[in-house]
Design an enzyme around this catalytic site. Structure first.
Site, PDB file in Angstrom:
ATOM      1  N   HIS A  89      -3.678  -4.952   0.254  1.00 33.67           N
ATOM      2  CA  HIS A  89      -3.062  -5.488   1.477  1.00 33.67           C
ATOM      3  C   HIS A  89      -3.091  -7.018   1.449  1.00 33.67           C
ATOM      4  O   HIS A  89      -4.076  -7.616   1.885  1.00 33.67           O
ATOM      5  CB  HIS A  89      -3.829  -5.001   2.711  1.00 33.67           C
ATOM      6  CG  HIS A  89      -3.614  -3.557   2.993  1.00 33.67           C
ATOM      7  ND1 HIS A  89      -2.627  -3.101   3.826  1.00 33.67           N
ATOM      8  CD2 HIS A  89      -4.255  -2.460   2.532  1.00 33.67           C
ATOM      9  CE1 HIS A  89      -2.663  -1.776   3.872  1.00 33.67           C
ATOM     10  NE2 HIS A  89      -3.651  -1.371   3.097  1.00 33.67           N
TER      11      HIS A  89
ATOM     12  N   GLU B 164      -1.781  -9.018   3.295  1.00 31.27           N
ATOM     13  CA  GLU B 164      -1.724  -9.627   4.635  1.00 31.27           C
ATOM     14  C   GLU B 164      -3.090 -10.059   5.161  1.00 31.27           C
ATOM     15  O   GLU B 164      -3.170 -10.830   6.108  1.00 31.27           O
ATOM     16  CB  GLU B 164      -1.044  -8.674   5.632  1.00 31.27           C
ATOM     17  CG  GLU B 164      -1.814  -7.412   5.992  1.00 31.27           C
ATOM     18  CD  GLU B 164      -1.506  -6.219   5.085  1.00 31.27           C
ATOM     19  OE1 GLU B 164      -1.175  -6.449   3.904  1.00 31.27           O
ATOM     20  OE2 GLU B 164      -1.623  -5.068   5.547  1.00 31.27           O
TER      21      GLU B 164
ATOM     22  N   CYS C  66       0.830  -1.211   0.000  1.00 34.04           N
ATOM     23  CA  CYS C  66       0.000   0.000   0.000  1.00 34.04           C
ATOM     24  C   CYS C  66       0.866   1.263   0.000  1.00 34.04           C
ATOM     25  O   CYS C  66       1.444   1.595  -1.031  1.00 34.04           O
ATOM     26  CB  CYS C  66      -0.993  -0.055   1.156  1.00 34.04           C
ATOM     27  SG  CYS C  66      -2.439   0.938   0.805  1.00 34.04           S
TER      28      CYS C  66
HETATM   29  N1  GLN Z   1      -2.048   6.721   2.934  1.00 39.05           N
HETATM   30  C1  GLN Z   1      -2.144   6.014   1.703  1.00 39.05           C
HETATM   31  C2  GLN Z   1      -3.507   6.185   1.038  1.00 39.05           C
HETATM   32  O1  GLN Z   1      -4.427   6.599   1.683  1.00 39.05           O
HETATM   33  C3  GLN Z   1      -1.825   4.531   1.896  1.00 39.05           C
HETATM   34  C4  GLN Z   1      -2.797   3.829   2.800  1.00 39.05           C
HETATM   35  C5  GLN Z   1      -2.272   2.528   3.343  1.00 39.05           C
HETATM   36  O2  GLN Z   1      -1.093   2.264   3.303  1.00 39.05           O
HETATM   37  N2  GLN Z   1      -3.157   1.700   3.872  1.00 39.05           N
HETATM   38  O3  GLN Z   1      -3.658   5.919  -0.119  1.00 39.05           O
END
Ligand code: GLN
EC number: 6.3.4.2
Length: 532
Positions: A506, A508, A381
């Protein structure tokens, strides 16, 4: 009709009610039953989405986009099910619904009270799952410990459920601390007795007591707990600390906990088959060689903030018969002067998700170090977004490249908000839950997943800005996963490096003991191979 199992905690929190519930779930599922789990948290936040990860741990995302408590991650990993938004309720969420309804005249001007209105709403959430008719058993964990002011409406609701449905359909498990006093060299049952007394004062009689102790205790203590707490001796289950949470289902199996539950609830158990779980635990025992992963994050004070990432790494490690050791680096502490020294010994670098400006430059330096030194890199992410910013700055020479989350006025917004630009609300504006990613043939991602399409979970607001795609590709970066419907970048990789991959989703949240996440496994494999 589903049968209900409620898990409460006694004496102190943090004893592993979630692990106990999930482990029982493993046994019931492997005895042929369909199991669902729910968590009720006493805090007043509406959901964990906007809670501080350093205080509360990670936000676990369900496939339907629920932002939930990290215990749901344990439930999913143990039982291998996909839970939903209805698996997680905080007191805040319940109160908010009741107050909204009051504003809309839902209570017809009646006085709105904790009992019966809040308790009825809690009961309706529990019965909602039952109505779907999909599950034989619903295991619900009540957060906190018995005696907390905040948990009282939940405890009152489950008391009423037991009364309405009787003992054959509703079972109470109390997980409580059995402390060992080193000075006198003995275990003390008094805290458990007090905790059960507290439950009785609320009209709740536990059916099973799980005594959580530091180490194994003598049989005769079970007699004592049994007689003081009013439960049969075989219903006192010993559960001492284990070197791995994944061993708990086998510990509970030895105590026949699932059979005791089935007997009271009249559940028809098939023969329990824990072969797959046994194999997994054998792999854990065989994983003696250590493998080190450097995680560069900003919530490193509390490893629970990255719980699913850690468990995914461990699970993938066991599959390769390696024990993952994590080296934490606080991204805020990395700067141009020290990053090479601090990251110098890294065998593999993982940059996980995160929000906000703090620590960003440190993470960018970590991606740079991995890319320029050909150290295996996995970005998740935010870890993908900063890898793109780094590439733009140092390969495409766009010095001010940034994400508009960090610098809204950058001339080179590599990562930008594509939808809902004008919203100021920080809750509920994220791309949440499952989306399909198409994998590009013959890329690293495609080889690792061994599939053309994957479905993974998301929790982010900003996206890769497609205006820069061509210049990235010209310099050797490959976009190997795309969310076709909206043409959004999901995976990037750098094929000239041995292993450099990062994803917008994600991974995970979908790794399970029997299905380690392919990106985690590939990442660890690359580290192992590099060491040979
Ligand atoms: N802050 C970033 C976004 O909002 C990444 C979010 C995250 O890593 N879950 O896109």
């Amino acid at each position: 009709m589903s049968k209900h199992i409620f898990i409460t905690g006694g004496v102190v929190s943090g004893l592993g009610k979630g692990i106990t519930g999930s482990s029982l779930g493993v046994l019931l599922k492997n005895s042929g039953l369909k199991v669902f789990m729910q968590k009720f948290d006493p805090y007043l936040n509406i959901d964990p989405g906007t809670m501080n990860p350093i205080e509360h741990g990670e936000v676990f995302v369900t496939y339907d986009g629920g932002e939930t408590d990290l215990d749901l991650g344990h439930y999913e990993r143990f039982i291998d099910i996909n839970l939903t938004k209805s698996s997680s309720y905080s007191a805040g969420k319940i109160y908010a619904e009741a107050l909204d309804s009051e504003r809309q005249g839902g209570y017809n001007g009646k006085t709105v009270q904790v009992i019966p209105h809040i308790t009825n709403l809690i009961k309706s959430k529990i019965y909602e799952v039952e109505k779907s008719n999909k599950y034989d058993v619903v295991i619900s964990e009540i957060g906190g410990t018995v005696g907390d002011i905040e948990s009282q409406p939940f405890l009152e609701a489950i008391r009423q459920i037991r009364m309405e449905k009787s003992k054959e359909n509703v079972l109470f498990i109390h997980v409580a601390l059995l402390p060992y006093l080193r000075v006198s060299g003995e275990f003390k049952t008094k805290p458990i007795q007090h905790s059960v007394k507290e439950m009785l004062s609320l009209g709740l009689q536990p059916d099973i007591i799980v005594a959580r102790s530091e180490f194994s205790f003598e049989e005769k203590l079970k007699d004592k707990i049994s007689s003081f707490c009013n439960v049969p001796k075989e219903n006192v289950i010993e559960c001492s600390d284990s070197d791995s949470i994944y061993k708990v289902p086998l510990i509970l199996e030895k105590s026949n906990m699932h059979k005791i539950v089935a007997k009271q609830l009249n559940l028809d158990l098939k023969e329990t088959n824990v072969d797959e779980w046994n194999n997994f635990v054998e792999n854990i025992n065989a994983s003696t060689t250590e493998i080190e992963v450097t995680i560069v994050g900003k919530y490193v004070e509390l490893s629970d903030a990255y719980l699913s990432v850690i468990e995914s790494l461990k699970i993938a490690g066991y599959d390769l018969k390696h024990k993952v050791k994590i080296k934490w680096i606080n991204a805020r502490k990395l700067n141009n002067e020290n990053y090479e020294k601090l990251l110098g010994n890294s065998k593999g670098i993982l940059v996980p998700g995160g929000f906000g400006e703090e620590g960003i430059e440190g993470k960018i330096l970590a991606a740079k170090f991995a890319r320029t030194n050909d150290i295996p890199y996995l970005g998740i992410c935010l870890g993908m977004q900063i890898a793109c910013v780094e590439f733009a700055r140092n390969v495409l020479n766009l010095e001010d490249a940034n994400s508009t989350e960090i610098d809204p006025n950058t001339k080179n917004p590599i990562i930008d908000i594509l939808e809902g630009k004008n919203t100021k609300d920080i809750g509920g504006t994220l791309r949440l839950g499952s989306y399909k990613t198409s994998l590009v043939k013959n890329t690293l991602a495609w080889k690792l997943y061994n599939q053309d399409n994957i479905i993974e979970r998301h929790r982010h607001r900003y996206e890769f800005n497609n205006n820069y795609k061509k210049s990235f590709e010209e310099r050797g970066l490959v976009f190997s996963g795309i969310y076709d419907e909206k043409n959004l970048v999901e995976i990037i990789e750098i094929p000239s490096n041995k292993f450099f991959i990062a994803c917008q989703y994600h991974p995970e949240f979908t790794s399970r003991p029997n299905k380690p996440g392919p990106l985690f496994k590939g990442f660890l494999k690359a580290i192992i191979e590099k060491a040979i």
